[in-house]
Design a protein around this motif. Structure first.
Motif, PDB file in Angstrom:
ATOM      1  N   TYR A 181      51.805 -16.118  12.893  1.00 42.55           N
ATOM      2  CA  TYR A 181      52.132 -15.251  14.021  1.00 42.55           C
ATOM      3  C   TYR A 181      51.188 -14.046  14.054  1.00 42.55           C
ATOM      4  O   TYR A 181      51.163 -13.241  13.122  1.00 42.55           O
ATOM      5  CB  TYR A 181      53.582 -14.780  13.919  1.00 42.55           C
ATOM      6  N   PRO A 182      50.397 -13.892  15.124  1.00 41.10           N
ATOM      7  CA  PRO A 182      49.444 -12.769  15.187  1.00 41.10           C
ATOM      8  C   PRO A 182      50.157 -11.456  15.480  1.00 41.10           C
ATOM      9  O   PRO A 182      50.964 -11.371  16.412  1.00 41.10           O
ATOM     10  CB  PRO A 182      48.521 -13.171  16.341  1.00 41.10           C
ATOM     11  N   ILE A 183      49.864 -10.436  14.692  1.00 38.55           N
ATOM     12  CA  ILE A 183      50.486  -9.127  14.889  1.00 38.55           C
ATOM     13  C   ILE A 183      49.480  -8.149  15.491  1.00 38.55           C
ATOM     14  O   ILE A 183      49.696  -7.603  16.569  1.00 38.55           O
ATOM     15  CB  ILE A 183      51.044  -8.577  13.557  1.00 38.55           C
ATOM     16  N   THR A 184      48.375  -7.928  14.797  1.00 37.74           N
ATOM     17  CA  THR A 184      47.332  -7.046  15.325  1.00 37.74           C
ATOM     18  C   THR A 184      45.997  -7.782  15.353  1.00 37.74           C
ATOM     19  O   THR A 184      45.820  -8.808  14.683  1.00 37.74           O
ATOM     20  CB  THR A 184      47.183  -5.772  14.474  1.00 37.74           C
ATOM     21  N   LEU A 185      45.054  -7.218  16.107  1.00 38.28           N
ATOM     22  CA  LEU A 185      43.724  -7.826  16.220  1.00 38.28           C
ATOM     23  C   LEU A 185      42.749  -7.298  15.182  1.00 38.28           C
ATOM     24  O   LEU A 185      41.724  -7.928  14.912  1.00 38.28           O
ATOM     25  CB  LEU A 185      43.154  -7.562  17.617  1.00 38.28           C
ATOM     26  N   GLY A 186      43.049  -6.139  14.610  1.00 36.38           N
ATOM     27  CA  GLY A 186      42.103  -5.486  13.708  1.00 36.38           C
ATOM     28  C   GLY A 186      41.307  -4.435  14.463  1.00 36.38           C
ATOM     29  O   GLY A 186      40.815  -4.686  15.570  1.00 36.38           O
ATOM     30  N   ARG A 187      41.181  -3.263  13.894  1.00 35.70           N
ATOM     31  CA  ARG A 187      40.504  -2.143  14.548  1.00 35.70           C
ATOM     32  C   ARG A 187      39.068  -2.498  14.918  1.00 35.70           C
ATOM     33  O   ARG A 187      38.337  -3.115  14.131  1.00 35.70           O
ATOM     34  CB  ARG A 187      40.517  -0.927  13.623  1.00 35.70           C
ATOM     35  N   ILE A 188      38.664  -2.120  16.116  1.00 33.81           N
ATOM     36  CA  ILE A 188      37.290  -2.341  16.564  1.00 33.81           C
ATOM     37  C   ILE A 188      36.375  -1.377  15.815  1.00 33.81           C
ATOM     38  O   ILE A 188      36.576  -0.163  15.844  1.00 33.81           O
ATOM     39  CB  ILE A 188      37.172  -2.120  18.085  1.00 33.81           C
ATOM     40  N   GLU A 189      35.375  -1.930  15.145  1.00 36.46           N
ATOM     41  CA  GLU A 189      34.491  -1.110  14.319  1.00 36.46           C
ATOM     42  C   GLU A 189      33.091  -0.981  14.902  1.00 36.46           C
ATOM     43  O   GLU A 189      32.252  -0.268  14.363  1.00 36.46           O
ATOM     44  CB  GLU A 189      34.419  -1.701  12.910  1.00 36.46           C
ATOM     45  N   GLY A 190      32.808  -1.687  15.976  1.00 32.50           N
ATOM     46  CA  GLY A 190      31.484  -1.630  16.578  1.00 32.50           C
ATOM     47  C   GLY A 190      30.597  -2.759  16.111  1.00 32.50           C
ATOM     48  O   GLY A 190      30.884  -3.442  15.116  1.00 32.50           O
ATOM     49  N   ALA A 191      29.518  -2.981  16.845  1.00 29.21           N
ATOM     50  CA  ALA A 191      28.557  -4.040  16.524  1.00 29.21           C
ATOM     51  C   ALA A 191      29.234  -5.404  16.461  1.00 29.21           C
ATOM     52  O   ALA A 191      28.852  -6.270  15.664  1.00 29.21           O
ATOM     53  CB  ALA A 191      27.846  -3.742  15.200  1.00 29.21           C
ATOM     54  N   GLY A 192      30.269  -5.583  17.286  1.00 29.20           N
ATOM     55  CA  GLY A 192      30.963  -6.866  17.331  1.00 29.20           C
ATOM     56  C   GLY A 192      31.878  -7.129  16.158  1.00 29.20           C
ATOM     57  O   GLY A 192      32.342  -8.262  15.980  1.00 29.20           O
ATOM     58  N   LYS A 193      32.150  -6.123  15.350  1.00 30.68           N
ATOM     59  CA  LYS A 193      32.982  -6.316  14.160  1.00 30.68           C
ATOM     60  C   LYS A 193      34.357  -5.677  14.348  1.00 30.68           C
ATOM     61  O   LYS A 193      34.520  -4.725  15.097  1.00 30.68           O
ATOM     62  CB  LYS A 193      32.296  -5.715  12.934  1.00 30.68           C
ATOM     63  N   GLY A 223      38.174  -4.721  12.028  1.00 30.99           N
ATOM     64  CA  GLY A 223      38.859  -4.648  10.752  1.00 30.99           C
ATOM     65  C   GLY A 223      39.748  -5.870  10.581  1.00 30.99           C
ATOM     66  O   GLY A 223      39.810  -6.747  11.448  1.00 30.99           O
ATOM     67  N   LYS A 224      40.461  -5.919   9.488  1.00 34.82           N
ATOM     68  CA  LYS A 224      41.295  -7.081   9.192  1.00 34.82           C
ATOM     69  C   LYS A 224      42.488  -7.151  10.138  1.00 34.82           C
ATOM     70  O   LYS A 224      43.220  -6.186  10.314  1.00 34.82           O
ATOM     71  CB  LYS A 224      41.784  -7.028   7.748  1.00 34.82           C
ATOM     72  N   ALA A 225      42.677  -8.308  10.739  1.00 30.48           N
ATOM     73  CA  ALA A 225      43.841  -8.536  11.597  1.00 30.48           C
ATOM     74  C   ALA A 225      45.061  -8.830  10.728  1.00 30.48           C
ATOM     75  O   ALA A 225      44.933  -9.316   9.599  1.00 30.48           O
ATOM     76  CB  ALA A 225      43.574  -9.706  12.536  1.00 30.48           C
ATOM     77  N   LEU A 226      46.235  -8.527  11.244  1.00 30.75           N
ATOM     78  CA  LEU A 226      47.479  -8.819  10.534  1.00 30.75           C
ATOM     79  C   LEU A 226      48.116 -10.068  11.137  1.00 30.75           C
ATOM     80  O   LEU A 226      48.309 -10.152  12.353  1.00 30.75           O
ATOM     81  CB  LEU A 226      48.450  -7.649  10.635  1.00 30.75           C
ATOM     82  N   THR A 227      48.442 -11.019  10.269  1.00 33.76           N
ATOM     83  CA  THR A 227      49.063 -12.268  10.705  1.00 33.76           C
ATOM     84  C   THR A 227      50.179 -12.630   9.740  1.00 33.76           C
ATOM     85  O   THR A 227      49.962 -12.693   8.525  1.00 33.76           O
ATOM     86  CB  THR A 227      48.039 -13.422  10.741  1.00 33.76           C
ATOM     87  N   ALA A 228      51.369 -12.851  10.269  1.00 33.61           N
ATOM     88  CA  ALA A 228      52.506 -13.241   9.431  1.00 33.61           C
ATOM     89  C   ALA A 228      52.522 -14.757   9.271  1.00 33.61           C
ATOM     90  O   ALA A 228      52.284 -15.494  10.232  1.00 33.61           O
ATOM     91  CB  ALA A 228      53.812 -12.767  10.062  1.00 33.61           C
ATOM     92  N   ASP A 229      52.808 -15.215   8.056  1.00 31.42           N
ATOM     93  CA  ASP A 229      52.858 -16.662   7.818  1.00 31.42           C
ATOM     94  C   ASP A 229      53.935 -17.324   8.671  1.00 31.42           C
ATOM     95  O   ASP A 229      53.700 -18.366   9.293  1.00 31.42           O
ATOM     96  CB  ASP A 229      53.126 -16.944   6.332  1.00 31.42           C
ATOM     97  N   TYR A 230      55.120 -16.730   8.680  1.00 28.09           N
ATOM     98  CA  TYR A 230      56.221 -17.262   9.482  1.00 28.09           C
ATOM     99  C   TYR A 230      56.997 -16.103  10.113  1.00 28.09           C
ATOM    100  O   TYR A 230      57.246 -15.084   9.465  1.00 28.09           O
ATOM    101  CB  TYR A 230      57.233 -18.039   8.630  1.00 28.09           C
ATOM    102  N   LYS A 252      56.286  -3.502  10.691  1.00 25.54           N
ATOM    103  CA  LYS A 252      55.441  -3.470  11.884  1.00 25.54           C
ATOM    104  C   LYS A 252      56.148  -4.112  13.073  1.00 25.54           C
ATOM    105  O   LYS A 252      56.073  -3.618  14.200  1.00 25.54           O
ATOM    106  CB  LYS A 252      54.139  -4.220  11.591  1.00 25.54           C
ATOM    107  N   LEU A 253      56.835  -5.205  12.820  1.00 22.23           N
ATOM    108  CA  LEU A 253      57.507  -5.941  13.886  1.00 22.23           C
ATOM    109  C   LEU A 253      58.914  -5.422  14.177  1.00 22.23           C
ATOM    110  O   LEU A 253      59.585  -5.933  15.072  1.00 22.23           O
ATOM    111  CB  LEU A 253      57.585  -7.431  13.519  1.00 22.23           C
ATOM    112  N   ALA A 254      59.352  -4.421  13.401  1.00 20.57           N
ATOM    113  CA  ALA A 254      60.705  -3.866  13.556  1.00 20.57           C
ATOM    114  C   ALA A 254      61.765  -4.949  13.374  1.00 20.57           C
ATOM    115  O   ALA A 254      62.720  -5.052  14.146  1.00 20.57           O
ATOM    116  CB  ALA A 254      60.855  -3.173  14.901  1.00 20.57           C
ATOM    117  N   ILE A 255      61.578  -5.763  12.344  1.00 19.88           N
ATOM    118  CA  ILE A 255      62.520  -6.834  12.015  1.00 19.88           C
ATOM    119  C   ILE A 255      63.241  -6.455  10.725  1.00 19.88           C
ATOM    120  O   ILE A 255      62.617  -6.007   9.760  1.00 19.88           O
ATOM    121  CB  ILE A 255      61.779  -8.175  11.840  1.00 19.88           C
TER     122      ILE A 255
END
Length: 402
Positions: A32-44, A46-53, A87-90
């Motif tokens: 389950y995708p939570i965040t995309l990861g902070r935009i750092e520039g030059a097409g990069k 940061g680490k995205a957050l993804t929950a396994d279930y 993060k998901l308020a669960i």
């Protein structure tokens, strides 16, 4: 045994044994995708957050499960499970290595090893200890995703859930504060979708009665571009349910439109209108005060909730309605009236949150001075109508008057 094998051979069967993905209305959201990861520039990024279930039941997220490989310690994923749950308020989070289950109640702080996962009904009962008929009715209506094309973001889901919870608890003045560009119109659409299809309305809500009709919802903005944007964004509703209130149409028909479920207009339209003698008679007065069940005020800090605003009279007139204010502006001295009128926000998603999550672009501030919000009349200007005072400096507050 690696993590993928552990999940396939041990974790998935354990979840199924508890009824997840088996019981009607339950669903397992994998990766389950939570965040995309902070935009750092030059097409990069940061680490995205993804929950396994993420475990869902009755269209509501109830738990996060963080999986680790068979040979990892049972509590290896506890930190991640807590982070994702927060993060998901669960309320409930679980960590597992396939050999055991470690459960965390984020509300009570209780943590313990478990023999098995709770069933969907058990987890629902733990999450919602008290009965609430409207909460249950709202939960029965799934989000409108147009066959998977519309995918909401995690904070949008939280905002929607908080507003619906407030309505279910009979709160009539509600405020959401979300940064510009985070999808407030999308949130308004999904809220209207839930209210419309659950047949929520003021009379039945107040009497705790069975729903007898669909609601009449007003989307109120201060600019036509915002009202038109919302009108177009609500296109998934039946065509005959949507009404764009326009002064030209009112003059042509000789009356305000009343046949519909979702109405869109701007403050200025409602404040215009004249009686048979040519005296001011605002159009909003042609509706009974309890005509609208819910009013969504976009950019509510601009004037609708301002004590000194002429537009405040519209909200006061429709006082029986549940009124939801949407704003991108955090509480500060020049908009304190907004927060006094609606109360503290039921949910806040700041500009900083949006940037850190990767949904908004980082920026740098460059200060410049302009006169775009100021005007001084000069003799070579053309006066179209009204009166103007030579030499007076007109500012933004003067421009927003009828």
């Amino acid at each position: 045994m690696n993590e993928a094998e552990t999940r396939a051979e041990h974790i998935d069967p354990a979840l199924a044994a508890a009824g997840w993905g088996v019981v009607a209305g339950s669903r397992i959201r994998r990766e389950y995708p939570i965040t995309l990861g902070r935009i750092e520039g030059a097409g990069k990024r940061g680490k995205a957050l993804t929950a396994d279930y993420v475990l869902e039941y009755r269209n509501t997220k109830l738990a996060v499960v963080e999986a680790k490989a068979w040979n990892k310690p049972l509590t290896e994923g506890v930190g991640q499970a807590k982070d994702y749950s927060g993060k998901l308020a669960i309320r409930f989070a679980y960590a597992t290595n396939g050999q055991g289950i470690y459960g965390i109640d984020m509300e009570s702080g209780v943590e313990a090893e478990l023999a098995n996962y709770p069933s969907p009904d058990e987890l629902w009962a733990r999450t919602f200890a008290s009965q609430n008929i409207w909460r249950d009715r709202f939960a029965e209506v799934p989000f409108e995703d147009r066959g998977g094309y519309f995918q909401s973001r995690y904070y949008q889901d939280i905002a929607i859930e908080r507003v619906l919870a407030a309505i279910a608890d009979h709160q009539s003045r509600i405020l959401l504060t979300l940064a510009t560009g985070t999808g407030k119109t999308f949130i308004a659409f999904q809220l209207a979708w839930k209210l419309f299809h659950s047949r929520w309305n003021l009379r039945d809500w107040q009497r705790e009665a069975e729903p007898s009709r669909r609601p009449r919802i007003l989307f109120l903005a201060d600019r036509n571009i915002l009202a038109n944007q919302a009108f177009n964004a609500f296109s998934a509703f039946p065509e005959d349910a949507l009404v764009r209130i326009d002064p030209a149409d009112i003059r042509k028909q000789g009356r305000v439109p009343k046949n519909g479920s979702l109405f869109f207009t701007i403050f200025q339209t409602f404040m215009s209108g004249q009686d048979a003698e040519g005296q001011p008679a605002p159009y909003f007065g042609d509706y009974p005060p309890d005509f609208f069940d819910c009013i969504i005020i976009d950019e509510c800090h601009r004037g609708g909730a301002n004590d000194e605003s002429n537009w405040r009279g519209i909200l006061a007139y429709f006082a029986p309605a549940v009124q939801l204010g949407l704003t991108a502006t955090p509480k500060r001295k020049d908009n304190v009236d907004t927060y006094q009128y609606f109360g503290e926000p039921v949910f806040v998603y700041s500009l900083k949150d949006g940037i850190n999550d990767g949904f908004l672009t980082p920026f740098r501030v460059k200060q410049i001075a302009t006169t775009l919000d100021e005007y001084v009349y000069t003799p070579d200007d053309t006066l179209v109508e009204g009166e103007i005072e030579a030499g007076k400096r007109y500012e933004e507050a003067d421009f927003n008057k009828i």
